[in-house]
Design a protein around this motif. Structure first.
Motif, mmCIF file in Angstrom:
data_model
loop_
_atom_site.group_PDB
_atom_site.id
_atom_site.type_symbol
_atom_site.label_atom_id
_atom_site.label_comp_id
_atom_site.label_asym_id
_atom_site.label_seq_id
_atom_site.Cartn_x
_atom_site.Cartn_y
_atom_site.Cartn_z
ATOM 1 N N ASN A 1 -5.815 -20.108 -1.141
ATOM 2 C CA ASN A 1 -6.651 -19.474 -0.117
ATOM 3 C C ASN A 1 -6.053 -18.174 0.406
ATOM 4 O OD1 ASN A 1 -8.707 -21.641 0.090
ATOM 5 N ND2 ASN A 1 -6.965 -22.855 0.803
ATOM 6 N N LEU A 2 -4.924 -17.758 -0.185
ATOM 7 C CA LEU A 2 -4.268 -16.493 0.186
ATOM 8 C C LEU A 2 -3.934 -16.435 1.677
ATOM 9 C CD1 LEU A 2 -6.396 -13.945 -1.927
ATOM 10 C CD2 LEU A 2 -4.320 -15.199 -2.584
ATOM 11 N N ILE A 3 -3.242 -17.483 2.151
ATOM 12 C CA ILE A 3 -2.854 -17.568 3.559
ATOM 13 C C ILE A 3 -1.361 -17.884 3.654
ATOM 14 C CG2 ILE A 3 -3.147 -18.831 5.728
ATOM 15 C CD1 ILE A 3 -6.010 -19.351 4.981
ATOM 16 N N VAL A 4 -0.664 -17.153 4.503
ATOM 17 C CA VAL A 4 0.749 -17.420 4.793
ATOM 18 C C VAL A 4 0.842 -17.915 6.230
ATOM 19 C CG1 VAL A 4 3.069 -16.456 4.934
ATOM 20 C CG2 VAL A 4 1.474 -15.599 3.201
ATOM 21 N N THR A 5 1.365 -19.116 6.426
ATOM 22 C CA THR A 5 1.492 -19.703 7.761
ATOM 23 C C THR A 5 2.940 -19.612 8.218
ATOM 24 O OG1 THR A 5 -0.323 -21.243 7.320
ATOM 25 C CG2 THR A 5 1.131 -21.756 9.173
ATOM 26 N N THR A 6 3.163 -18.976 9.363
ATOM 27 C CA THR A 6 4.509 -18.742 9.889
ATOM 28 C C THR A 6 4.691 -19.487 11.206
ATOM 29 O OG1 THR A 6 4.513 -16.534 8.903
ATOM 30 C CG2 THR A 6 6.163 -16.989 10.594
ATOM 31 N N PRO A 7 5.705 -20.354 11.344
ATOM 32 C CA PRO A 7 5.938 -21.054 12.613
ATOM 33 C C PRO A 7 6.352 -20.086 13.722
ATOM 34 C CG PRO A 7 7.112 -22.101 10.784
ATOM 35 C CD PRO A 7 6.639 -20.778 10.290
ATOM 36 N N PRO B 1 5.474 -7.110 -1.676
ATOM 37 C CA PRO B 1 4.301 -6.698 -2.455
ATOM 38 C C PRO B 1 3.550 -7.863 -3.082
ATOM 39 C CG PRO B 1 6.350 -6.138 -3.600
ATOM 40 C CD PRO B 1 6.730 -6.552 -2.233
ATOM 41 N N THR B 2 4.228 -9.007 -3.281
ATOM 42 C CA THR B 2 3.537 -10.159 -3.876
ATOM 43 C C THR B 2 2.565 -10.815 -2.888
ATOM 44 O OG1 THR B 2 5.289 -11.707 -3.231
ATOM 45 C CG2 THR B 2 5.512 -10.603 -5.366
ATOM 46 N N LEU B 3 2.678 -10.449 -1.601
ATOM 47 C CA LEU B 3 1.802 -11.039 -0.585
ATOM 48 C C LEU B 3 0.772 -10.034 -0.066
ATOM 49 C CD1 LEU B 3 4.392 -13.144 1.467
ATOM 50 C CD2 LEU B 3 2.886 -13.902 -0.388
ATOM 51 N N ASP B 4 0.632 -8.908 -0.714
ATOM 52 C CA ASP B 4 -0.410 -7.947 -0.348
ATOM 53 C C ASP B 4 -1.784 -8.597 -0.532
ATOM 54 O OD1 ASP B 4 1.437 -6.049 0.256
ATOM 55 O OD2 ASP B 4 1.257 -4.941 -1.643
ATOM 56 N N GLY B 5 -2.639 -8.450 0.453
ATOM 57 C CA GLY B 5 -3.966 -9.055 0.390
ATOM 58 C C GLY B 5 -4.037 -10.446 0.978
ATOM 59 N N TYR B 6 -2.892 -11.033 1.345
ATOM 60 C CA TYR B 6 -2.879 -12.351 1.983
ATOM 61 C C TYR B 6 -3.176 -12.196 3.478
ATOM 62 C CZ TYR B 6 -0.806 -14.861 -2.000
ATOM 63 O OH TYR B 6 -0.578 -15.450 -3.213
ATOM 64 N N ASP B 7 -3.719 -13.243 4.063
ATOM 65 C CA ASP B 7 -3.838 -13.317 5.517
ATOM 66 C C ASP B 7 -2.601 -14.032 6.064
ATOM 67 O OD1 ASP B 7 -6.283 -12.047 5.698
ATOM 68 O OD2 ASP B 7 -7.427 -13.898 5.487
ATOM 69 N N PHE B 8 -2.140 -13.601 7.234
ATOM 70 C CA PHE B 8 -0.968 -14.205 7.868
ATOM 71 C C PHE B 8 -1.412 -14.945 9.124
ATOM 72 C CE2 PHE B 8 0.966 -11.408 4.954
ATOM 73 C CZ PHE B 8 2.286 -11.816 4.777
ATOM 74 N N LYS B 9 -1.019 -16.207 9.207
ATOM 75 C CA LYS B 9 -1.424 -17.073 10.310
ATOM 76 C C LYS B 9 -0.189 -17.536 11.075
ATOM 77 C CE LYS B 9 -3.309 -21.732 11.068
ATOM 78 N NZ LYS B 9 -3.875 -22.921 10.372
ATOM 79 N N SER B 10 -0.265 -17.435 12.410
ATOM 80 C CA SER B 10 0.799 -17.951 13.246
ATOM 81 C C SER B 10 0.194 -18.488 14.544
ATOM 82 C CB SER B 10 1.847 -16.876 13.540
ATOM 83 O OG SER B 10 2.990 -17.472 14.140
ATOM 84 N N PHE B 11 1.040 -18.887 15.463
ATOM 85 C CA PHE B 11 0.579 -19.590 16.657
ATOM 86 C C PHE B 11 1.150 -18.937 17.911
ATOM 87 C CE2 PHE B 11 1.080 -22.365 13.040
ATOM 88 C CZ PHE B 11 -0.164 -22.943 12.921
ATOM 89 N N ARG B 12 0.385 -19.030 18.983
ATOM 90 C CA ARG B 12 0.828 -18.490 20.266
ATOM 91 C C ARG B 12 0.183 -19.296 21.378
ATOM 92 N NH1 ARG B 12 -3.194 -15.294 22.757
ATOM 93 N NH2 ARG B 12 -4.964 -14.789 21.374
ATOM 94 N N ASN B 13 0.662 -19.078 22.590
ATOM 95 C CA ASN B 13 0.083 -19.732 23.770
ATOM 96 C C ASN B 13 -0.897 -18.792 24.455
ATOM 97 O OD1 ASN B 13 3.256 -20.944 23.954
ATOM 98 N ND2 ASN B 13 1.582 -22.401 24.052
ATOM 99 N N ALA B 14 -2.006 -19.336 24.935
ATOM 100 C CA ALA B 14 -2.963 -18.534 25.687
ATOM 101 C C ALA B 14 -2.312 -18.068 26.990
ATOM 102 C CB ALA B 14 -4.220 -19.347 25.987
ATOM 103 N N THR B 15 -2.603 -16.852 27.384
ATOM 104 C CA THR B 15 -1.998 -16.292 28.598
ATOM 105 C C THR B 15 -2.758 -16.679 29.858
ATOM 106 O OG1 THR B 15 -3.266 -14.255 28.246
ATOM 107 C CG2 THR B 15 -1.036 -14.339 27.341
ATOM 108 N N SER B 16 -3.933 -17.302 29.689
ATOM 109 C CA SER B 16 -4.728 -17.753 30.835
ATOM 110 C C SER B 16 -5.244 -19.159 30.547
ATOM 111 C CB SER B 16 -5.901 -16.792 31.094
ATOM 112 O OG SER B 16 -6.722 -16.685 29.952
ATOM 113 N N PRO B 17 -5.537 -19.949 31.586
ATOM 114 C CA PRO B 17 -5.968 -21.339 31.379
ATOM 115 C C PRO B 17 -7.291 -21.425 30.624
ATOM 116 C CG PRO B 17 -5.277 -20.978 33.648
ATOM 117 C CD PRO B 17 -5.380 -19.624 33.008
#
Length: 289
Positions: free
Chosen positions: A63-69, A125-141
């Motif tokens: 699916n051309l996705i890189v998931t980063t913790p 260069p081997t990851l050109d065209g991939y989507d990068f996915k990571s996680f964050r906390n919402a800044t508001s409730p």
């Protein structure tokens, strides 16, 4: 060599600590002998999934996705108020109609962001065209609201063979409110569930079905959603002796598929992904000692 480098780099030790108080209070009031009100308030915590905060990044070449913790991800903290009104009827005292309303305010809601390799600043260069996915906390409730209506009845008035029949049905409405820029994925706004059960002597059977509405934004993309679907399950057991039972269960017995759709401005929605894992059957023996 690349794998050796990836998994043999020097170990990194990280420490963190936090403490919380989780008060809760509930109250019940009997309006009538068969009409019961219940209200409760409490605070809870939800820690991040371990895979979201530690480990190596995961590369999905299909699916051309890189998931980063994200090791700096904070736990979610929620404050919830829930109230219910239950009406009981029939001679058994267990048949009931119930309405449940809840409001939850969540701080540090975990969000998943997906950006392009250019936006991420990728230098591989081997990851050109991939989507990068990571996680964050919402800044508001984020505020969650839900309403559930349910009905349960045991049909003990039927002939003896069917006196062990029970029916249950429920409808749930869920939605959330958040500031602009805070997008929570995978919310099912409407769902209906029904179950019919039957027992006689040593035999028990149950059939259930659930309908789920089109989801909100899905797969970390505001233009994608899961198409509505109906899934059906079945389970049962036979008590061989007073201590041993044979049981079985089947999930998604009609092999309903999961269809992920994608919106396109000015065009009909198109199929983005089709998933069908078939029916999952399980059988076993259960003993009580």
């Amino acid at each position: 060599a690349a794998i050796d480098y990836k998994y043999s780099r020097p170990r990194v030790n990280r420490e963190g600590s936090y403490h919380d108080l989780f008060p809760s209070v509930t109250a019940k009031y009997t309006f009538l002998p068969n009409l019961l009100g219940d209200i409760g308030w409490g605070k809870t915590i939800k820690r991040p999934n371990l895979s979201n905060i530690s480990g190596t990044r995961q590369i999905d070449d299909n699916n051309l996705i890189v998931t980063t913790p994200n090791p700096n991800l904070l736990p979610e903290r929620a404050e919830k108020v829930a109230a219910s009104l239950s009406y009981f009827f029939g001679h058994a005292g267990i048949n009931n109609v119930q309405v449940v309303a809840s409001h939850t305010k969540t701080k540090n809601q975990t969000l998943a962001d997906t950006i392009t390799s250019e936006e991420y600043g990728n230098t591989d260069p081997t990851l050109d065209g991939y989507d990068f996915k990571s996680f964050r906390n919402a800044t508001s409730p984020v505020q969650w609201n839900s309403m559930e209506y349910s009905y349960t009845q045991y049909l003990s008035f039927l002939p003896r063979l069917f006196q062990g029949t029970s029916v249950n049905a429920s409808y749930t409405r869920t939605y959330y409110k958040a500031n602009p820029g805070v997008l929570v994925y995978g919310i099912i706004p409407n769902s209906i569930k029904g179950t019919i059960g039957w027992s006689y002597n040593r035999v028990r059977l149950s059939f259930s079905a659930i309908w789920q509405d089109n989801s909100g934004p899905f797969l970390n993309n505001a233009n994608r959603y899961q198409k509505e679907n109906i899934r059906c399950d079945i389970c049962g057991s036979v008590r061989l002796t007073d201590l041993i039972s044979l049981y079985f269960a089947g999930r998604n017995i009609f092999e309903t598929s999961h269809r992920i759709m994608e919106k396109s401005a000015g065009n009909p929605d198109v199929l983005y992904r089709y998933e069908n894992y078939g029916t999952i059957w399980s059988f076993g023996l259960k003993g009580a000692f």
